[in-house]
Motif scaffolding. Structure first.
Motif, PDB file in Angstrom:
ATOM      1  N   THR A 441       8.534   7.908   9.539  1.00  0.00           N
ATOM      2  CA  THR A 441       8.533   6.668   8.729  1.00  0.00           C
ATOM      3  C   THR A 441       7.156   5.999   8.781  1.00  0.00           C
ATOM      4  N   ILE A 442       6.595   5.877   9.994  1.00  0.00           N
ATOM      5  CA  ILE A 442       5.304   5.180  10.128  1.00  0.00           C
ATOM      6  C   ILE A 442       4.225   5.938   9.358  1.00  0.00           C
ATOM      7  N   ILE A 443       4.181   7.260   9.537  1.00  0.00           N
ATOM      8  CA  ILE A 443       3.101   8.035   8.898  1.00  0.00           C
ATOM      9  C   ILE A 443       3.252   7.999   7.379  1.00  0.00           C
ATOM     10  N   ARG A 444       4.516   8.128   6.903  1.00  0.00           N
ATOM     11  CA  ARG A 444       4.732   8.106   5.438  1.00  0.00           C
ATOM     12  C   ARG A 444       4.318   6.761   4.856  1.00  0.00           C
ATOM     13  N   THR A 445       4.695   5.685   5.562  1.00  0.00           N
ATOM     14  CA  THR A 445       4.334   4.341   5.074  1.00  0.00           C
ATOM     15  C   THR A 445       2.810   4.243   4.990  1.00  0.00           C
ATOM     16  N   PHE A 446       2.142   4.770   6.007  1.00  0.00           N
ATOM     17  CA  PHE A 446       0.684   4.728   6.050  1.00  0.00           C
ATOM     18  C   PHE A 446       0.078   5.474   4.865  1.00  0.00           C
ATOM     19  N   VAL A 447       0.544   6.708   4.659  1.00  0.00           N
ATOM     20  CA  VAL A 447      -0.015   7.540   3.581  1.00  0.00           C
ATOM     21  C   VAL A 447       0.253   6.887   2.220  1.00  0.00           C
ATOM     22  N   ASP A 448       1.435   6.287   2.066  1.00  0.00           N
ATOM     23  CA  ASP A 448       1.785   5.662   0.781  1.00  0.00           C
ATOM     24  C   ASP A 448       0.840   4.527   0.417  1.00  0.00           C
ATOM     25  N   HIS A 449       0.308   3.861   1.424  1.00  0.00           N
ATOM     26  CA  HIS A 449      -0.569   2.723   1.131  1.00  0.00           C
ATOM     27  C   HIS A 449      -2.010   3.134   0.863  1.00  0.00           C
ATOM     28  N   LEU A 450      -2.340   4.410   1.116  1.00  0.00           N
ATOM     29  CA  LEU A 450      -3.684   4.895   0.785  1.00  0.00           C
ATOM     30  C   LEU A 450      -3.553   5.774  -0.447  1.00  0.00           C
ATOM     31  N   ARG A 451      -3.582   5.143  -1.604  1.00  0.00           N
ATOM     32  CA  ARG A 451      -3.205   5.883  -2.823  1.00  0.00           C
ATOM     33  C   ARG A 451      -4.395   6.582  -3.482  1.00  0.00           C
ATOM     34  N   HIS A 452      -5.614   6.169  -3.194  1.00  0.00           N
ATOM     35  CA  HIS A 452      -6.775   6.731  -3.905  1.00  0.00           C
ATOM     36  C   HIS A 452      -7.079   8.142  -3.426  1.00  0.00           C
ATOM     37  N   ARG A 453      -6.924   9.118  -4.342  1.00  0.00           N
ATOM     38  CA  ARG A 453      -7.182  10.525  -3.986  1.00  0.00           C
ATOM     39  C   ARG A 453      -8.120  11.142  -5.029  1.00  0.00           C
TER      40      ARG A 453
END
Length: 1761
Positions: A441-453
Motif C-alpha cells: 500500500t505504501i509503495i503503491r501510494t508513493f508511485v501513484d503520486h509521482l506521475r511524470h514519466r
C-alpha cells in the motif's frame, strides 16, 4: 464551589440561571430519561451559546469556570452516579495504572534515546523516566522534541533491555492480566458508555461541521442572536509580515494587535479578527481576501455565526475533558476506545475515530492537536485498541496521504504523523504487512503520486512547477513510513509474511524500474541544450531510498527462501530493464594478447548514460548476500546462476564508473565559457560528488563495484579487461601491436593525451578496486566490523580527526549508527582537547601497515593528503618511503576467481606497456600517477602469490604464479622486454627518484618469493622465514646507512650553529656602546621601563607624597604604525595617539535594577559605590601620529560612503559613530588617546602639614567662589552683599596659565574627551559641556578598578603581569586626566574640584553634597587629584603638588575606612586569632574609631566588641582601593613599583602601604590627626543620607565588593533544555517560546527571535535579547541559545556573533544545533574563558574580529534576536 468563584465577572443574563442551577438535579433528571442523547443536546443547545463567544474579546477564565459548572459537572455527576469529587477519587484508588508512561512531549522538551538498547531511534524517554532508568549509564543520544510524540517507557517492544524506569516497573504481585472493567458495576459501565458516546459524537460533529451559519439538528438555540465572527485561519504559505500588514488594513487595528492576532493564528490555527453583524464581518473578509490573493492563493477567512463558534469552542473543551476523565481509570480509557472505534450505521469507515481521521485536513490546527492528544492518551495507551486503531489507520492510509498532499499544514500537525507511533512497533508492523498488505500500500501510494514519466516509463523530474516540488516534498514522508515498517527485521518468518513481503518487494521493484536509467545525460558536442537539467529531485529520491534498499537486503538476509525468491525477482526485473540491450547496438569483436571477446560498440562519451541504476545495485547486494549467507553453496540448484549473462550485469555499472572517469579527465567540460556548458558540467560534478558521497555511496558506488566483481568473477579475466578497456575508450591504445612505442611516433593533441592519461589512471584504479576491495562480508572472508575498522583507519591516515568528523565520514545505517564506537579503540587512541579546539583520534602506529594508498573511498584530494602524511611519518621513523599495498584477506569461494585478473595476459600487457613508456621519459605521454598505479598492481600480485605460498601445504595448491609471468619476455616478432626486466631497468632511472623505494621493495619481494618457491621445491615443508630474513637483513642495512647519514648531518648542523653563535658574541662585544644606547632607548619606549630601576637602592620606593621617588628623566621615542617615522613624545611636539575603544559597562555593577539616567540632566561627578554604570577605555596599544590617524579615518569615511551607495549592508564597525579598525591589528576602536610626557614635579617646594593645608585650601576655595560669582550675571541682592573673601596673596584667581601643549595635542585632548563624554552619557558630542572632564576622570578610575579586579580574579601580581597594551592605556589615561583641564574651561574644572572637596570637607557654599555612603572613593580620589591641576596652576606659593596629593589621598583613605566600618555588618561567629603586639594596636584603633562613629550615628550601628573583626573588615575592605590607588599613582607619577609587588608573596600589605606613603596601621591616619579629623567625621556621619541608607532607605554596598561572575550553569545540559522547555513566552498567553535564550550575566530567560516579544528601543523595534542588553549590560550581552547550544554575543543593535558554547560532549566537541545528540557537560575552563572575555570588556572586540573573519555575520539582523 459556586460561592468560591462568585466574585468573577459573569454575564448578567446568566446570573439568575446560574444561581438557580443544580448540578445534582440535572444529573438525576438525566438518569431517569429514556432519550439521554436528546436531553444532553437540549442542555448544550441552551447553555453553550450563553457561556461562549459573547463578545469580541474572549474571557477564558469565566468561560472555563461556567463551562465547568453548567456543562461538565452534570456529566461527571451522571457518570459517577454520585458527587464526582468522591466518585472519581474512588475510581483513581481502584485503578491499576498502565505500565506505559505516555508522557506527551512539549515543543523543545529533551528526549533521550539509548543507542545500545532502543529498538530504533524513534524510541525515546522523557527526562524523568530516563533519570530513573538503566540507560543513563549507557551510550545515549539527547535531542529536543518537535512536540507531539510520547515517552516509550514501559513499552517492551521499544527496548532490547531495560524497558521500565523505577517509576513504571510492573508490580509482580499485581494481577496484570485482569480486565480493568471488572472493578466497575454494570450500571457504571452503561453510564460511561452513554456519556462518552454522546460527548464524543457531539465533539466530532462540531469539529467536522462545515456550515458557517447553522448548527446540527438538536443543537439549534432557543433564542438565536445576530452576531458573527470574521475567522482567520492559518496556512503555511503566507508570512507573518503579510498577515500583519493585511490585518492592519482590513480590521483597522494597531501593529501590536495585528502581531498578537498573527501569533494566535499561527499557534492555534485560527483567530477571530472581527465581531459584529454579518455585513461588518463580510467587509473585513473581502479586504483580507483581496489583499492576499495577488501573489498566491488568498488567506482562508470565514464569517461564522457566533453560536457555531461557541459550540466548536466547547467541543474542544469536551475533548480535553474526556482526556482528563479517562486519566482517573484504565477502565474508562477502554470504554472510550470502544466508543471511538465502534462502527456506525454506515458500515465501513464510519466509526467516530475514522470520521476524525478522514476529516483531518479540513480542521484547523488547534482542533487537530487536541484530538491527536486524545488519541495518544486513549487508543495508543492500550495495546488491544492500538492494534485496532492501527488496522483502521492502515485501511485509510491511502486516503489520509492523498489528503495530506493537498493539505497546506506541516506534517507534524497532520494525523499522518501518527504513523511513527504505530509502524515502529515490530509486531504491529508485521501484522499490518500480513493482514493489510501495508508495504505494498505504501509503495503503491508513493508511485501513484509521482506521475511524470518519460516514454520508457522512467520518472521524469524536468519542468517541475513549485506546486509539484511542494508535492514531491510531501511524498517523501511516505518513504519515512516505509522505513518505520522495515526498521526492525523479523526473527521468525511465517508463510504469510513471506508472501506479503515478496509482494511488497515486487511493487518496490516496479518503483526501482521507474528509476533505472532515469535522468540520463549526453555529452554536449554542439552548443544547444534543450533545458537546464533537473537532477536534484532524482538524487533526493535516491538518498531517501538508500536506507530502504539496505533494509530490504537485511530482511532478505534473515531467511534463505526469501533471499532466493528476491534474487530471482530482482534478476527478472533487471532482465526486463535490459530487454533492449542488444537492439540497435552494433556487435564488435575485441582481440588482444591472443584473446578475443564479443561485445557491443558503445561510447560513454557519445551516448546517453545514467547514474541511477537501483535495480542493478539491488541485485549486486543480493548477490553478495548469496555468498555471505552461503546460500550459493548450499542451494545452487535453486539459483538461476547459469542464466546470468556477466557482460549484461557489468554493462551499466561500468558505464557509470567510466562516466565518473571521463568527468575527472575533463572530457565533459567543453572549451569556451558557454554558460550552458558550465551548467551541464557543474551539474555532472555534483551528481558524481553525491555518487561517491558517504550518504549515497553504499547503494551507488559500492554496489556498482560489487556488480563488477560479481560479473568479473564469472568471466574470463582477459575478456573482462578488454571490455573495460573498450568502455574506457582506451582499447585502441593498448591493443595495437606496437603500443609500447606509440607515443614516440604519435603527435597527438595535448588535451587528448592528458585525457587519455587520466582515463588510464582511472582504469588501472578500477582494476585495483575490483581485485583489492574484499573487506565486505560475502566478498572477502572478513567479519562485519573489519569494514568499519578499515574505513576509520584510512580516514585517520589523512590526519588525526575529531569524533564528529569521523562520524560524518562513515556511512550511517537506518538507526543513525555507524558502528564506530565498537571498533575505534582497536585502531585509534584519543587525545583530549585544551581550552580551545576539540578532542582528536590519532591512528595507532601498529595499524599504519594496513594503509592502502588506493583505498576506494578516497577522493583525489584525500589520497594526496594521505600519501603526504604517510610518507612524512615513514621519514620521521627513518624508514624508506615506499607505500606498498597491504596484505589482503582471501576472497569467498563465489568471488575467488577474481585474483586471476592479476596474472592474466591482458593485464600483463598493459603493465608492460606503461613501464616501457616510463623508460623513455622524453615523450612525456605518460604520467607518474599511472606508473605508481602499475607498481601498486604489481605489488598486489606479488603479495597475493606470497600469501598463497605461505598458506599452502603443498606446492601444487598454488595456482597463482605471477613471478613466472612477469619474468617472461614478449613473444616474437616484437620480443618486448619482460615486466621484471623493465622494473630492473627503471630502478636506476634518474627521473624516477620518487618511485625508487617502491621499485626496490617490489624487486625484494619478487626475490623473496623465488627463494620461497625454490625452498618449497627442495624441501617438503614450506616456510617463509628465509625470504623474510633476507628482506629484513637488506632492510636493516638500509636503516643503518640512513641513521649514519642523519647523525653526520646533525653534527654538521651543530658545528655551524656554534660558529654563528661565537661570531655574534664577538660582534656585540666590539659594538658595546651602540648596543647600550639602543637598549636604553628601547627601554624608554616601553611603559614598564622604570619598574626595576629605583633611583637609590636603599630608599624605599614611594609613588605619592613629598617622599615620592623621582625616576631619571628619559626620552620616550615611539614609532607611528602608519608612516613608520619615529617621534619623541614632548608637550610641544607632534601629537602621537593610541587607538582606543570607549564603551559603557556594567561588568562591576552591584545594582542592575538602577534605572538608566537621563543623559541631559545627569550629573556624573560622584560615582555611587554600586558602580551601576561605568565607562571603560581599552586599547590595542598601537601608536600613530594624530595627522596620520586623521588621514586614515577620513579615508575610511570616504570608502564607507562609496560602499553604502553600492551595497546596503553593515560593516563590522559604524563609521557614523566614529568607529574604525586599528590599521595594524584590525581591533575595533572608536577614538584615540593622546600620548603625553610625564609631568615634572619640583622637590624644593613648601610641604605643609594637614592643618596648614586645610587652612590654605579653604582660603583658595573661598577665593575661587568669589571669582566664579563675578563671572556669573548678578541674580539676587543677597549674593552681592556677601563680603568678598580676600585671596591669599600667592594665589592669583584671575591668572590664566600658558597652555604647555602644542596645537595638535590640544586637538587630540578635545577629541578623546568628547568621545568619552559622547559614549559614556549616550549624547551628541559637545566639547563645551562641563561634564567632559568628569567623564574622562570617571573612565580612568573605572578602567583602573576593572583591571585591579581582573588581576585579583586571575591571581596575578599587581605589577608586571599586565600586557603592554593595558599598561600603555592606563599610563595614557592617567596622564590625559591630569592634562584634560587645559582643554576645558578653567573655572568649570575648578568648580568640579570645589564640589569634590566639599564631599570631604564641608563647604557652606556648596549645596547638596552627597553622603559618604554614596561616593565611590577611588573615583573621588582620581577625580580630585586630576582636577587639582586647574587650581595649582594659579598658585605661586611653591606649594608642593606631591604634598596636596598626599593629603587628599590620606583624607579619602580615612573616609573610605569610615565607609567600610559603617557598612561592615554584624560580627561573624568565628574563632578569633591570637594577635601580636602590632595587631593589638590596630585592633584597638579600629575599636576606638568604630565607637566614635557609634556616638555620631547612634543605634543604626550595632555594637561590636571584637577589634579583630573590625580590623579584618577594614583591611580586607580597603585593599582593592589601595591597589587601585597604587596603579593610579604609579602610572600618573611614573614611579617604579617595588619588586615585592611583582610577585604574589607574603608581606604585600606593608610594601603596598609603604609604596603609597601610608602607615601599615591605617588607623594612625585618623588618630594622629584626631582633633583635625573629628569635626570632618562628625560632618560625614550626621549627613541625613547616612541614617537613611543605614536604615534600609538606599543601596548599601559592603566592602570589599566581590567580583561579578557569569551565572552558574548546570553540569548536565539537559537540565537547561528542560528548564527552557517549561519556559513560556511572557507576552503570548502561555505559548511555548520557540527560541528560549538565557542571559549569562543575570540569568533571565528571554523569548528571542519572535514577533511577540519585540519592544521599541530608541524608536526602533528590537528583539527581547537586544532590549535586555541595554537594561542589563549597557548595550553588551552574552546569551546562551538553549535549543541551539550556542553562545550569542551582542553589542548595540547592529553587532553580534555566535561563539562556541561551554558545553562539550565526551569527545571534547561542542554540538551547536544539537545535531549529534551526544550528552553534553559543562567545561569549566571554556566557561571561564567566556567570563574572562566579559570581565576584560573584550566582547565587542571579539564580535569585531568574528565579523571581519566571516562577512555573513554582518548581514544578520542582530537587533531582531
Amino acid at each position: 464551589m459556586a460561592a468560591a468563584e462568585s466574585d468573577r465577572e459573569v454575564p448578567s443574563a446568566l446570573c439568575t440561571e446560574f444561581l438557580n442551577f443544580s448540578v445534582k438535579d440535572t444529573a438525576s433528571k438525566w438518569l431517569q430519561v429514556t432519550d439521554l442523547y436528546k436531553e444532553v443536546y437540549h442542555h448544550l443547545a441552551r447553555y453553550v451559546p450563553k457561556i461562549y463567544c459573547l463578545g469580541p474579546n474572549l474571557n477564558p477564565q469565566s468561560e472555563d469556570l461556567l463551562a465547568q459548572m453548567l456543562l461538565q459537572a452534570p456529566l461527571e455527576w451522571y457518570l459517577c452516579g454520585e458527587d464526582p469529587s468522591t466518585g472519581l477519587a474512588k475510581l483513581e484508588q481502584n485503578n491499576q495504572p498502565s505500565q506505559l508512561c505516555g508522557h506527551v512531549f512539549k515543543v523543545g522538551e529533551p528526549t533521550y534515546s539509548c543507542r545500545e538498547c532502543a529498538a530504533d531511534p524513534t524510541c525515546v524517554l522523557c527526562m524523568q523516566c530516563f533519570l530513573g532508568s538503566v540507560h543513563k549509564e549507557h551510550r545515549y543520544r539527547m535531542t529536543t522534541s518537535g512536540g507531539g510524540g510520547f515517552c516509550d517507557c514501559g513499552d517492551t517492544e521499544a527496548w532490547k533491555k531495560g524497558p521500565y524506569c523505577q517509576k513504571h516497573e510492573p508490580n509482580i504481585s499485581d494481577s496484570c492480566h485482569e480486565d480493568p472493567l471488572a472493578h466497575l458495576s454494570t450500571d457504571m459501565i452503561a453510564r460511561c458508555y452513554n456519556v462518552f458516546s454522546i460527548v464524543l459524537k457531539y465533539a466530532v460533529d462540531m469539529l467536522t461541521w462545515d456550515k458557517e451559519d447553522e448548527l446540527p439538528p438538536g443543537l439549534v438555540p432557543p433564542d438565536r442572536s445576530d452576531t458573527y465572527y470574521c475567522m482567520l485561519f492559518n496556512d503555511e504559505v503566507h508570512t507573518y509580515e503579510q498577515v500583519i500588514y493585511t490585518l492592519q488594513k482590513a480590521v483597522n487595528c494597531t501593529q501590536k494587535e495585528a502581531v498578537s492576532f498573527a501569533t494566535t493564528v499561527d499557534r492555534d490555527g485560527r483567530k477571530s479578527v472581527r465581531f459584529g453583524d454579518f455585513a461588518f464581518c463580510e467587509l473585513a473578509k473581502s479586504v483580507i481576501v483581496r489583499n492576499t490573493s495577488r501573489q498566491s492563493k488568498p488567506l482562508r477567512v470565514q464569517v461564522m455565526h457566533s453560536s457555531v463558534v461557541a459550540h466548536q469552542c466547547f467541543a474542544l473543551k469536551a475533548l480535553h475533558w474526556l482526556g482528563h476523565v479517562i486519566g482517573y481509570s484504565d477502565a474508562l480509557r477502554r470504554i472510550l476506545c470502544q466508543v471511538g472505534l465502534e462502527r456506525g450505521p454506515e458500515g465501513e469507515n464510519s466509526s467516530l475515530v475514522d470520521t476524525l481521521m478522514l476529516c483531518d485536513s479540513k480542521m484547523w490546527k488547534g482542533a487537530r492537536n487536541v484530538y491527536h492528544q486524545l488519541f495518544m492518551s486513549s487508543l495508543l495507551m492500550d495495546l488491544k485498541y492500538k492494534k485496532m486503531f492501527a488496522i483502521q489507520f492502515a485501511k485509510n492510509y491511502r486516503r489520509l496521504q492523498t489528503d495530506f498532499m493537498e493539505d497546506d499544514h506541516e506534517r507534524v500537525v497532520s494525523v499522518t504523523s501518527l504513523s511513527v507511533q504505530l509502524f515502529t512497533v515490530p509486531t504491529m508492523a508485521r501484522m499490518l504487512i500480513t493482514e493489510e498488505n501495508l508495504m505494498t500500500t505504501i509503495i503503491r501510494t508513493f508511485v501513484d503520486h509521482l506521475r511524470h514519466r518519460d516514454l520508457q516509463g522512467r520518472f521524469q523530474f524536468e519542468r517541475y512547477t513549485a506546486q509539484q516540488a511542494f508535492k514531491f516534498r510531501r511524498v517523501q514522508s511516505l518513504i519515512g513510513d516505509l522505513k518505520y515498517v522495515l526498521i526492525s527485521r523479523p526473527t521468525e518468518w511465517s508463510d504469510q509474511l513471506r508472501e506479503k513481503f515478496l509482494e511488497g518487494l515486487d511493487t518496490f521493484l516496479e518503483l526501482l524500474k521507474c528509476m533505472q536509467g532515469m535522468d540520463p545525460v549526453v555529452r554536449q558536442v554542439g552548443q544547444h541544450i534543450e533545458m537546464e537539467p533537473e537532477w536534484e529531485a532524482a538524487f533526493t529520491l535516491q538518498m531517501k531510498l538508500t536506507h530502504i534498499i539496505s533494509m530490504i537486503q537485511e530482511w532478505c538476509a534473515t531467511d534463505e527462501r526469501v533471499l532466493i525468491e528476491a534474487y530471482k525477482k530482482c534478476l527478472t526485473a533487471l532482465t526486463h530493464c535490459h530487454s533492449g540491450f542488444a537492439d540497435g547496438e552494433q556487435p564488435i569483436t575485441l582481440s588482444m594478447c591472443g584473446h578475443s571477446v564479443d561485445t557491443i560498440r558503445y561510447c560513454v562519451s557519445q551516448e546517453k548514460v545514467s547514474i541511477h541504476l537501483p535495480v542493478s545495485r539491488l541485485l549486486a547486494g543480493l548477490h553478495v548476500l548469496l555468498s555471505k549467507m552461503e546460500v550459493a553453496y548450499r542451494f545452487p540448484e535453486q539459483l538461476p546462476l547459469s542464466e546470468l549473462s556477466p557482460p549484461m550485469l557489468i554493462e551499466h555499472p561500468l558505464r557509470c564508473l567510466v562516466l565518473c572517469a571521463q568527468v575527472h579527465a575533463g572530457m565533459w567540460r567543453r572549451n569556451g565559457f558557454s554558460l550552458v556548458n558550465q551548467v551541464v558540467h557543474s551539474v555532472l560534478w555534483l551528481q558524481i560528488y553525491y555518487y561517491h558521497n558517504v550518504k549515497c555511496r553504499v547503494e551507488m558506488f559500492d554496489k556498482d563495484l560489487n556488480m563488477l566483481q560479481a560479473g568479473a568473477s564469472m568471466m574470463d579475466p582477459n575478456h573482462f579487461l578488454m571490455i573495460v578497456l573498450s568502455r574506457f575508450e582506451l582499447y585502441h591504445i593498448f591493443s595495437s601491436a606496437d603500443c609500447r612505442k606509440r607515443y614516440n611516433r604519435e603527435t597527438a593533441n595535448k588535451d587528448v593525451v592528458q585525457q587519455n592519461n587520466t582515463l588510464t589512471e582511472e582504469m588501472l584504479h578500477l582494476v585495483m578496486m575490483v581485485v583489492g576491495e574484499r573487506f565486505e562480508a560475502g566478498i572477502g572472508q572478513v567479519e562485519g566490523c573489519d569494514e568499519i575498522k578499515r574505513e576509520i583507519l584510512h580516514q585517520l591516515c589523512i590526519r588525526p580527526m575529531a569524533h564528529s568528523e569521523l562520524v560524518k565520514a562513515l556511512p550511517e545505517n537506518e538507526n543513525k549508527e555507524t558502528g564506530m564506537e565498537r571498533v575505534i579503540d582497536c585502531v585509534a587512541s584519543f587525545k583530549k582537547p585544551g581550552v580551545t579546539g576539540r578532542g582528536l583520534y590519532e591512528l595507532r602506529p601498529e595499524c599504519a601497515k594496513q594503509f592502502n594508498l588506493y583505498f576506494h573511498h578516497y577522493s583525489r584530494a584525500d589520497q594526496s593528503k594521505a600519501e603526504e602524511a604517510q610518507r612524512k611519518l615513514k621519514r620521521q621513523n627513518g624508514e624508506d618511503t615506499a607505500l606498498p599495498p597491504p596484505v589482503l584477506p582471501p576472497f569467498c569461494p563465489l568471488f575467488a576467481s577474481l585474483v586471476n585478473i592479476l596474472q592474466c595476459d591482458v593485464l600483463l600487457g598493459m603493465l608492460g606497456a606503461v613501464l616501457q613508456w616510463a623508460v623513455e621519459p622524453s615523450a612525456g605521454h605518460w604520467s607518474e600517477s599511472m606508473l605508481q598505479r602499475v607498481l601498486h598492481l604489481i605489488g598486489m600480485a606479488l603479495l597475493e602469490e606470497r600469501q598463497q605460498l605461505e598458506n599452502s601445504s603443498e606446492d601444487n595448491d598454488v595456482y597463482f604464479n605471477f613471478t613466472l609471468k612477469m619474468s617472461r619476455p614478449g613473444e616474437a616478432p616484437s620480443n618486448t622486454a619482460s615486466v621484471l626486466a623493465l622494473l630492473e631497468n627503471l630502478q636506476n632511472a634518474p627521473h624516477l627518484e620518487v618511485h625508487k623505494d617502491m621499485i626496490r621493495w617490489l624487486l625484494k619481494t619478487e626475490a623473496g618469493i623465488k627463494t620461497l618457491r625454490e625452498r618449497s621445491a627442495s624441501t617438503s615443508t614450506v616456510t617463509a622465514s628465509g625470504s623474510r630474513g633476507q628482506e629484513e637483513t637488506a632492510c636493516d642495512k638500509d636503516k643503518a646507512e640512513r641513521k649514519r647519514k642523519a647523525e653526520m648531518a646533525r653534527l654538521r648542523r651543530e658545528k655551524v650553529m656554534a660558529q654563528m653563535s661565537e661570531m655574534q658574541r664577538h660582534f656585540i662585544n666590539e659594538n658595546k656602546e651602540l648596543f647600550q644606547q639602543s637598549l636604553e632607548e628601547l627601554d624608554a619606549s616601553t611603559s614598564t621601563s622604570l619598574e626595576h630601576s629605583p633611583t637609590s637602592s636603599d630608599a624605599a620606593l614611594a609613588c605619592v607624597g613629598p617622599r615620592r621617588s623621582r625616576p631619571r628623566e628619559k626620552r620616550q621615542v615611539v614609532t607611528c604604525i602608519l608612516c613608520q617615522e619615529e617621534q619623541e613624545i614632548r608637550a610641544d611636539g607632534k601629537a602621537m595617539v593610541l587607538a582606543a575603544f570607549v564603551q559603557r559597562s556594567t561588568v562591576m555593577s552591584k545594582n542592575r535594577k538602577r534605572p538608566p539616567h537621563d543623559p541631559k540632566r545627569y550629573d556624573p561627578l560622584f560615582m555611587h559605590p554600586d558602580l551601576s554604570f561605568g565607562t571603560h577605555t581599552g586599547s590595542c596599544g598601537h601608536i600613530m601620529h594624530s595627522h596620520c590617524w586623521q588621514r586614515y579615518f577620513e579615508a575610511v569615511q570616504a570608502k564607507e560612503q562609496r560602499r553604502q551607495q553600492r551595497l546596503r549592508v553593515h560593516t563590522s564597525y559604524d563609521v557614523g559613530n566614529g568607529e574604525f579598525l586599528c590599521p595594524l591589528c584590525e581591533c575595533l576602536s572608536n577614538t584615540v588617546i593622546p600620548l603625553l610626557p610625564r609631568t615634572k614635579g619640583s622637590s624644593s617646594c613648601e610641604q605643609p602639614g594637614l592643618g596648614q593645608w586645610l587652612k590654605t585650601s579653604g582660603q583658595q576655595i573661598k577665593a575661587m567662589h568669589s571669582a566664579h560669582r563675578k563671572l556669573q550675571p548678578v541674580s539676587t541682592v543677597e549674593e552681592t552683599v556677601e563680603e568678598e573673601c580676600p585671596a591669599p596673596e600667592v594665589f592669583t584667581v584671575n591668572y590664566i596659565p600658558t597652555n604647555p601643549y602644542s596645537s595638535t595635542i590640544k586637538e587630540m585632548l578635545t577629541t578623546f574627551g568628547t568621545a568619552t563624554y559622547k559614549v559614556g552619557l549616550k549624547v551628541h558630542p559637545n566639547e563645551q559641556d562641563p561634564r567632559v572632564p568628569i567623564m574622562c576622570w570617571g573612565s580612568c578610575a573605572y578602567t583602573i578598578q576593572s583591571i585591579e579586579r581582573l588581576l585579583v580574579d586571575e591571581k596575578k601580581p599587581l605589577f608586571g603581569s599586565l600586557p603592554c597594551r593595558q599598561d600603555d592605556c592606563l599610563s595614557s589615561l592617567a596622564r590625559f586626566g591630569s592634562a584634560c583641564w587645559t582643554a576645558a574651561c578653567q573655572p568649570t574644572v575648578q568648580g568640579h574640584f570645589i564640589r569634590l572637596v566639599a564631599a570631604l570637607i564641608p563647604d557652606p557654599q556648596v549645596e547638596a553634597s552627597p553622603c559618604i555612603l554614596d561616593v565611590d572613593m577611588l573615583h573621588l580620589l582620581v577625580s580630585v587629584v586630576l582636577s587639582y591641576g586647574s587650581v595649582h596652576s594659579q598658585d605661586s606659593s611653591g606649594l608642593s603638588v606631591d604634598a596636596v596629593q598626599l593629603h587628599l589621598f590620606h583624607l579619602i583613605t580615612v573616609a573610605h575606612m569610615v565607609q567600610i566600618l559603617l557598612t561592615s555588618g554584624p560580627e561573624e561567629v568565628t574563632m578569633e586569632q591570637e594577635s601580636g603586639e602590632a595587631e593589638r594596636g590596630e585592633e584597638e584603633g579600629a575599636c576606638r574609631l568604630y565607637n566614635t562613629l557609634r556616638t555620631h550615628v547612634g543605634s543604626s550601628l550595632p555594637e561590636v566588641g571584637s577589634g579583630w573583626h573590625l580590623w579584618r573588615c577594614v583591611k580586607t575592605g580597603i585593599l582593592p582601593y589601595l591597589r587601585g590607588a597604587a596603579l593610579f599613582f604609579h602610572h600618573l607619577n611614573g614611579v617604579p613599583a617595588p619588586p615585592e609587588l611583582h610577585a604574589l608573596c607574603p608581606g604585600q600589605w606593608e610594601v603596598l602601604c609603604g609604596y603609597l606613603s601610608l602607615p601599615s596601621n591605617l588607623l594612625q591616619l585618623f588618630h594622629s590627626q584626631q582633633e583635625l579629623l573629628e569635626p570632618l567625621l562628625h560632618g560625614w556621619c550626621t549627613h541625613p543620607g547616612v541614617q537613611q541608607t543605614l536604615q534600609g532607605g538606599g543601596v548599601l554596598v559592603s566592602f570589599p565588593r566581590e567580583s561579578n561572575s557569569l551565572i552558574d550553569l548546570p553540569d548536565d545540559y539537559s537540565v537547561l533544555i528542560n528548564q527552557a522547555s517549561s519556559f513560556t513566552c511572557p507576552k503570548s498567553g502561555g505559548d511555548k517560546s520557540r527560541a528560549p535564550t538565557l542571559c549569562l550575566v543575570c540569568g533571565s530567560m528571554l523569548c528571542s527571535q519572535s514577533y511577540c516579544c519585540q519592544t521599541e528601543l530608541e524608536g526602533e523595534d528590537v528583539g527581547a535579547c537586544t532590549a535586555h542588553t541595554f537594561a542589563c549590560g549597557a548595550g553588551v550581552g552574552i546569551f546562551l541559545r538553549v535549543r541551539e547550544s550556542q553562545v550569542l554575543f551582542l553589542a548595540g543593535k547592529t553587532k553580534g556573533c555566535f561563539y562556541a558554547p561551554p558545553y562539550l560532549d565526551d569527545y571534547g566537541e561542542t554540538d551547536q544545533g544539537l545535531r549529534r545528540g551526544n550528552p553534553l557537560h559543562l567545561c569549566h575552563e571554556r566557561y571561564r574563558k567566556i567570563q574572562k572575555l566579559w570581565r576584560q570588556h573584550s566582547i565587542t572586540e571579539e564580535i569585531g574580529h568574528a565579523q571581519e573573519a566571516n562577512q555573513t555575520l554582518v548581514g544578520i539582523d542582530w537587533q531582531h534576536l
